[in-house]
Design an enzyme around this catalytic site. Structure first.
Site, PDB file in Angstrom:
ATOM      1  N   CYS A 142      59.550 158.735  -9.175  1.00 52.61           N
ATOM      2  CA  CYS A 142      60.738 158.342  -9.938  1.00 52.61           C
ATOM      3  C   CYS A 142      60.906 156.819  -9.953  1.00 52.61           C
ATOM      4  CB  CYS A 142      61.970 159.087  -9.422  1.00 52.61           C
ATOM      5  SG  CYS A 142      63.155 159.378 -10.749  1.00 52.61           S
ATOM      6  N   HIS A 173      60.225 164.712  -9.552  1.00 55.44           N
ATOM      7  CA  HIS A 173      60.240 164.793  -8.080  1.00 55.44           C
ATOM      8  C   HIS A 173      59.389 165.970  -7.606  1.00 55.44           C
ATOM      9  CE1 HIS A 173      63.578 161.922  -7.249  1.00 55.44           C
ATOM     10  NE2 HIS A 173      63.820 162.169  -8.516  1.00 55.44           N
ATOM     11  N   GLU A 209      58.287 166.574  -4.754  1.00 58.08           N
ATOM     12  CA  GLU A 209      58.620 166.976  -3.374  1.00 58.08           C
ATOM     13  C   GLU A 209      59.509 168.219  -3.313  1.00 58.08           C
ATOM     14  OE1 GLU A 209      59.685 164.267  -4.916  1.00 58.08           O
ATOM     15  OE2 GLU A 209      61.728 163.696  -4.362  1.00 58.08           O
TER      16      GLU A 209
HETATM   17  N1  GLN Z   1      67.256 155.045 -10.830  1.00 58.94           N
HETATM   18  C1  GLN Z   1      66.207 155.574 -11.610  1.00 58.94           C
HETATM   19  C2  GLN Z   1      66.716 156.364 -12.799  1.00 58.94           C
HETATM   20  O1  GLN Z   1      67.847 156.754 -12.820  1.00 58.94           O
HETATM   21  C3  GLN Z   1      65.287 156.430 -10.770  1.00 58.94           C
HETATM   22  C4  GLN Z   1      65.934 157.664 -10.245  1.00 58.94           C
HETATM   23  C5  GLN Z   1      65.193 158.283  -9.080  1.00 58.94           C
HETATM   24  O2  GLN Z   1      64.375 157.638  -8.427  1.00 58.94           O
HETATM   25  N2  GLN Z   1      65.505 159.525  -8.769  1.00 58.94           N
HETATM   26  O3  GLN Z   1      65.996 156.590 -13.744  1.00 58.94           O
END
Ligand code: GLN
Length: 536
Positions: free
Chosen positions: A385, A511, A513
């Site tokens: 992310c 994600h 994970e």
């Molecule tokens: N802050 C970034 C976004 O909103 C990444 C979010 C994250 O790492 N879950 O796109």
């Protein structure tokens, strides 16, 4: 379809928090599924937030995201990792959500003429939420874990609701209470008084626990068990010892040895002589306890003082380590402390580096500095992310030469917004539950590192973000060697970036994970750890 009308198991905690109610619930769930039952586990959280999505990880630990896009308690991650089945919004209830529903109904006029009260309106809504999963007809057992500690003011409506339910459900409900039996070193003794007091508190609320699970640093021995049974009105074999262990994955076996599943079945009137099938679990544990090799990798994030902030990532690393017969030590590195000057020292000796998700600009420059070093020195990299977004920014600045490239999240004025706010986020003003959340499909490019890991062109992964790769710059990136190996075909969103000339450089917008379980360690984590092991 369930084998019999759903049985409800309520798990409460006493004496202190952090006794591991989540792990005990997940372990019991595991033992019951190993007997062929279908089980789901639910968490009731007493706080007023509607969900943990708006909380700082230091307050609450990781926010766990389900397939249906619910932002939930990290215990749901344990439930999925242990049981290998997905949870949903229905598996996490908060006081905020309960009150929100009741107040909305009141405004609609559903209670017209009545005074709306904690009993019966709030407790009825709690009871309704507890039974949603059971009413699907899919589960033999619904295990409901009540957050907090008995006696907490904020947990009272939950305790009252389950007290009522126990009577309504007659023989189909059971109470398990988790307590602590502390060891007083000066006296050289285990002390049962806190457990007695905690059971007393439950009794004052009208609940007699059927089973006590006693967390302890030393074996309880039969005398202590007898004493606890006598003072707390439970049967002797319903006093279950829960010794501290080095890995949470040992707990199901420990509970099996103590006979927790057998007592539960007996007390619910279920006759069961089936064998408990835990072979796969035992193989996993065997691999965990006898690794053939050991490596150290780095994890760069903002919340490294509280490892619960990255719970699912740590567990996914453990799963992938076992798959690769390797113990993976994790060196936690604070992104805010990384600079051009110290980056070589900070990353020295690491076989690979994972750059964690995150929000806001704090720590982002440290992540970008680290990724430059990782890219230039052929260190295996997994960016998740914000970790992926940082990799894109680094590439734009140092390979494409866009000096002030950035994410709009960190700098609204950047001349090269290579990471931009998603189109449908532009009108969003409210914070809670408004990100791009939950499972979305993604198509992989054959021959890429990610394809090689998944061995599939169609995948589905969970998301939690507002910003995305800015497609305006796609061809420039491609011309200079970055590939977009995972795309969402519906909206052309970049989900995965890779550098094919690098030994293993993969950044993912989703994600991974959240989907790693003991039964199914995540392919990307397995691929990453394999690359780290082979990094010479
Ligand atoms: N802050 C970034 C976004 O909103 C990444 C979010 C994250 O790492 N879950 O796109």
């Amino acid at each position: 379809m369930s084998k019999f009308p759903t049985k409800y198991i309520f798990v409460t905690g006493g004496v202190t928090s952090s006794l591991g109610k989540g792990i005990i619930s997940a372990s019991l769930g595991k033992l019951l599924t190993a007997r062929g039952y279908s089980v789901t586990i639910q968490k009731l959280d007493p706080y007023i937030n509607v969900d943990p999505g708006t909380m700082n990880p230091y307050e609450h630990g990781e926010c766990y995201v389900t397939d249906d896009g619910a932002e939930t308690d990290l215990d749901l991650g344990h439930y999925e990792r242990f049981l290998n089945n997905s949870t949903s919004q229905a598996n996490n209830v908060t006081t905020g959500r309960i009150y929100q529903t009741v107040i909305q109904k009141e405004r609609k006029g559903d209670y017209l003429g009545k005074t709306v009260q904690i009993i019966p309106h709030i407790t009825d809504e709690i009871k309704r939420r507890i039974q949603i999963l059971g009413n699907t007809g899919k589960y033999d057992f619904v295990i409901t874990e009540i957050g907090g500690t008995v006696g907490d003011i904020e947990a009272l409506p939950y305790i009252e609701a389950v007290r009522q339910l126990k009577w309504e459900l007659e023989n189909s409900a059971l109470f398990i209470h988790l307590t602590l039996v502390p060891y007083l070193a000066a006296a050289g003794e285990l002390k049962t008084k806190p457990t007695q007091h905690s059971v007393k508190t439950l009794l004052e609320a009208g609940i007699q626990p059927d089973i006590l699970v006693c967390r302890t640093e030393h074996p309880l021995g039969s005398e202590i068990k007898k004493k606890v049974a006598r003072f707390c009105n439970v049967e002797r074999d319903a006093v279950i010892e829960s010794m501290d262990v080095s890995s949470i994955y040992e707990v199901p076996l420990l509970m099996q040895k103590e006979g927790l599943d057998k007592v539960v079945l007996r007390k619910l009137g279920i006759i069961d002589n089936t064998e408990v099938k835990l072979e796969q679990w035992c193989n996993f544990l065997e691999g965990l306890q006898n690794p053939k090799k050991e490596i150290t990798i780095g994890l760069i994030g903002k919340y490294v003082q509280l490892q619960d902030a990255y719970k699912s990532i740590s567990e996914a690393i453990i799963h992938a380590g076992v798959t690769n017969s390797c113990k993976v030590k994790v060196n936690w590195i604070n992104a805010e402390e990384i600079s051009n000057k110290n980056v070589t020292d900070k990353l020295a000796g690491l076989k690979g580096v994972l750059v964690a998700p995150g929000f806001g600009d704090r720590g982002m420059e440290g992540k970008i500095t680290a990724i430059k070093h990782i890219r230039e020195n052929n260190i295996p990299f997994l960016g998740i992310c914000l970790g992926m977004q940082s990799a894109v920014i680094e590439y734009a600045r140092n390979v494409l030469g866009y000096k002030d490239a950035n994410s709009v999240e960190a700098n609204k004025e950047t001349s090269f917004p290579v990471i931009d706010l998603m189109k449908d986020q532009k009108s969003v003003t409210k914070k809670g539950g408004t990100m791009r959340l939950g499972a979305y499909e993604c198509q992989l490019t054959k021959g890429s590192k990610s394809y090689n890991s998944y061995q599939n062109t169609e995948i589905s992964e969970r998301h939690r973000h507002r910003f995305e790769f800015n497609n305006k710059y796609k061809s420039e990136f491609e011309k200079s060697g970055m590939i977009f190996s995972g795309l969402n075909s519906k909206n052309n969103l970049v989900e995965i970036v890779e550098i094919p000339t690098h030994p293993w450089f993969v950044g993912v917008q989703f994600h991974p994970e959240y989907k790693s379980t003991v039964a199914n360690p995540h392919p990307l984590f397995c691929g990453f750890i394999d690359a780290c092991i082979n990094n010479k």
